[in-house]
Design an enzyme around this catalytic site. Structure first.
Site, PDB file in Angstrom:
ATOM      1  N   ASN A   9       0.869  -1.176   0.000  1.00 11.83           N
ATOM      2  CA  ASN A   9       0.000   0.000   0.000  1.00 11.83           C
ATOM      3  C   ASN A   9       0.909   1.230   0.000  1.00 11.83           C
ATOM      4  OD1 ASN A   9      -1.801   2.040   0.486  1.00 11.83           O
ATOM      5  ND2 ASN A   9      -2.385   1.360   2.544  1.00 11.83           N
ATOM      6  N   LYS A  11       0.152   4.212  -0.358  1.00 13.46           N
ATOM      7  CA  LYS A  11      -0.530   5.403   0.198  1.00 13.46           C
ATOM      8  C   LYS A  11      -0.299   6.612  -0.714  1.00 13.46           C
ATOM      9  CE  LYS A  11      -0.363   3.328   4.728  1.00 13.46           C
ATOM     10  NZ  LYS A  11      -0.326   3.493   6.171  1.00 13.46           N
ATOM     11  N   HIS A  95      -9.695   1.323   4.507  1.00  7.63           N
ATOM     12  CA  HIS A  95      -8.448   1.497   5.274  1.00  7.63           C
ATOM     13  C   HIS A  95      -8.714   2.435   6.454  1.00  7.63           C
ATOM     14  CE1 HIS A  95      -4.391   2.723   6.325  1.00  7.63           C
ATOM     15  NE2 HIS A  95      -3.991   1.614   5.744  1.00  7.63           N
ATOM     16  N   GLU A  97      -7.154   4.859   7.558  1.00  9.41           N
ATOM     17  CA  GLU A  97      -6.969   6.292   7.263  1.00  9.41           C
ATOM     18  C   GLU A  97      -8.211   6.858   6.585  1.00  9.41           C
ATOM     19  OE1 GLU A  97      -3.248   5.854   5.175  1.00  9.41           O
ATOM     20  OE2 GLU A  97      -2.301   5.241   7.054  1.00  9.41           O
ATOM     21  N   GLU A 167      -5.764  -4.904  10.421  1.00 13.05           N
ATOM     22  CA  GLU A 167      -4.770  -3.857  10.631  1.00 13.05           C
ATOM     23  C   GLU A 167      -5.094  -3.107  11.926  1.00 13.05           C
ATOM     24  OE1 GLU A 167      -2.697  -2.739   6.729  1.00 13.05           O
ATOM     25  OE2 GLU A 167      -4.417  -1.432   6.931  1.00 13.05           O
ATOM     26  N   GLY A 173       1.936   2.357  10.791  1.00 12.24           N
ATOM     27  CA  GLY A 173       2.884   3.457  10.659  1.00 12.24           C
ATOM     28  C   GLY A 173       3.545   3.848  11.964  1.00 12.24           C
ATOM     29  N   SER A 205       2.951  -2.070  10.402  1.00 11.26           N
ATOM     30  CA  SER A 205       4.394  -2.117  10.670  1.00 11.26           C
ATOM     31  C   SER A 205       5.004  -3.491  10.397  1.00 11.26           C
ATOM     32  CB  SER A 205       4.703  -1.646  12.100  1.00 11.26           C
ATOM     33  OG  SER A 205       4.268  -0.304  12.280  1.00 11.26           O
TER      34      SER A 205
END
Ligand code: PGA
Length: 244
Positions: A9, A11, A95, A97, A167, A173, A205
């Site tokens: 990903n 991003k 996701h 985010e 996740e 991150g 991570s």
């Protein structure tokens, strides 16, 4: 038999030239890895150039998001048909985010998942709890609600070729990874709720150093890789770890 899957990903990283270079590096670095489905998910504006860069390789194309409706009046969105037309075979939906910064709801995400399947894409549904939820013992309740929202929309037709990525929000991150046992426990919970055939990826991570211990777990079928997917060598090492 669930084929391992490693998806990068990217991003919102990289300008056009950098995306082309990274795609080429990934193609070279993973060319000898077999028995693993390998996917890169660049930003939408780079999909076409990355499709060209990976053509004929063992790397497939994925997108990071899609619309929940067919072609039409949705300013700023990208339809699943457009993604398929560009050669994408996978698309990430929900996701954390997107949930956090764009207020995407379970219902919206479920509709995106359904549209992606309808366009012949394999949606990768992201689920995961916040640190607060984990510490208050709500992990399973949060995951169940996120998974069940999609089950409700899909009804009897099921998850099809869809994939789930567990996740934990606190691991994304942050350099803080779920332990292999923590990941396994949630993956087993998800499998129980969906199906034995479902591929369940871990994300948060994951890197070249910790990939093997996570991928060794019986219900961890691969990884959704953020930061480490921006370095071809690290990404290739994770792909190699998935093969064993
Ligand atoms: P990370 O991101 O590997 O950088 O933690 C994973 C993700 O957000 O999919």
């Amino acid at each position: 038999m669930r084929t391992p899957l490693i998806a990068g990903n990217w991003k919102m990283n990289g300008l056009a030239d950098a995306a082309t270079v990274l795609a080429g590096q990934v193609v070279d670095a993973v060319s000898a890895v077999d028995g693993v489905d390998i996917v890169v998910c660049p930003p939408a504006c780079h999909l076409e150039r990355v499709a060209t860069a990976i053509a004929g390789s063992n790397v497939a194309l994925g997108a990071q998001n899609c619309a929940e409706v067919p072609l039409g009046a949705r300013t700023g969105e990208v339809a699943t048909e457009m993604l398929a037309d560009l050669g994408a075979r996978y698309v990430i939906v929900g996701h954390s985010e997107r949930r956090q910064f764009y207020a995407e709801t379970d219902e919206l995400i479920a509709q995106r998942f359904q549209y992606a399947l309808g366009a012949g894409l394999r949606p990768i549904l992201c689920v995961g709890e916040t640190l607060e939820a984990r510490e208050s013992g709500q992990t399973e309740a949060v995951i169940a609600a996120q998974v069940d929202a999609v089950k409700t929309v899909l009804g009897e037709s099921g998850f099809g070729d869809g994939i789930i990525a567990y996740e934990p929000v606190w691991a994304i991150g942050t350099g803080r990874t779920a332990s292999a046992d923590q990941a396994q426990a949630v993956h087993a919970f998800i499998r129980e709720r969906v199906s034995a055939d479902l591929r369940i990826l871990y994300g948060g991570s994951m890197n070249a150093e910790n990939a093997e211990s996570l991928l060794d777990m019986p219900d961890v079928d691969g990884g959704l890789i953020g930061g480490a997917s921006l370095k071809a060598d690290a990404f290739a090492a994770i792909c190699a770890a998935a093969r064993q």
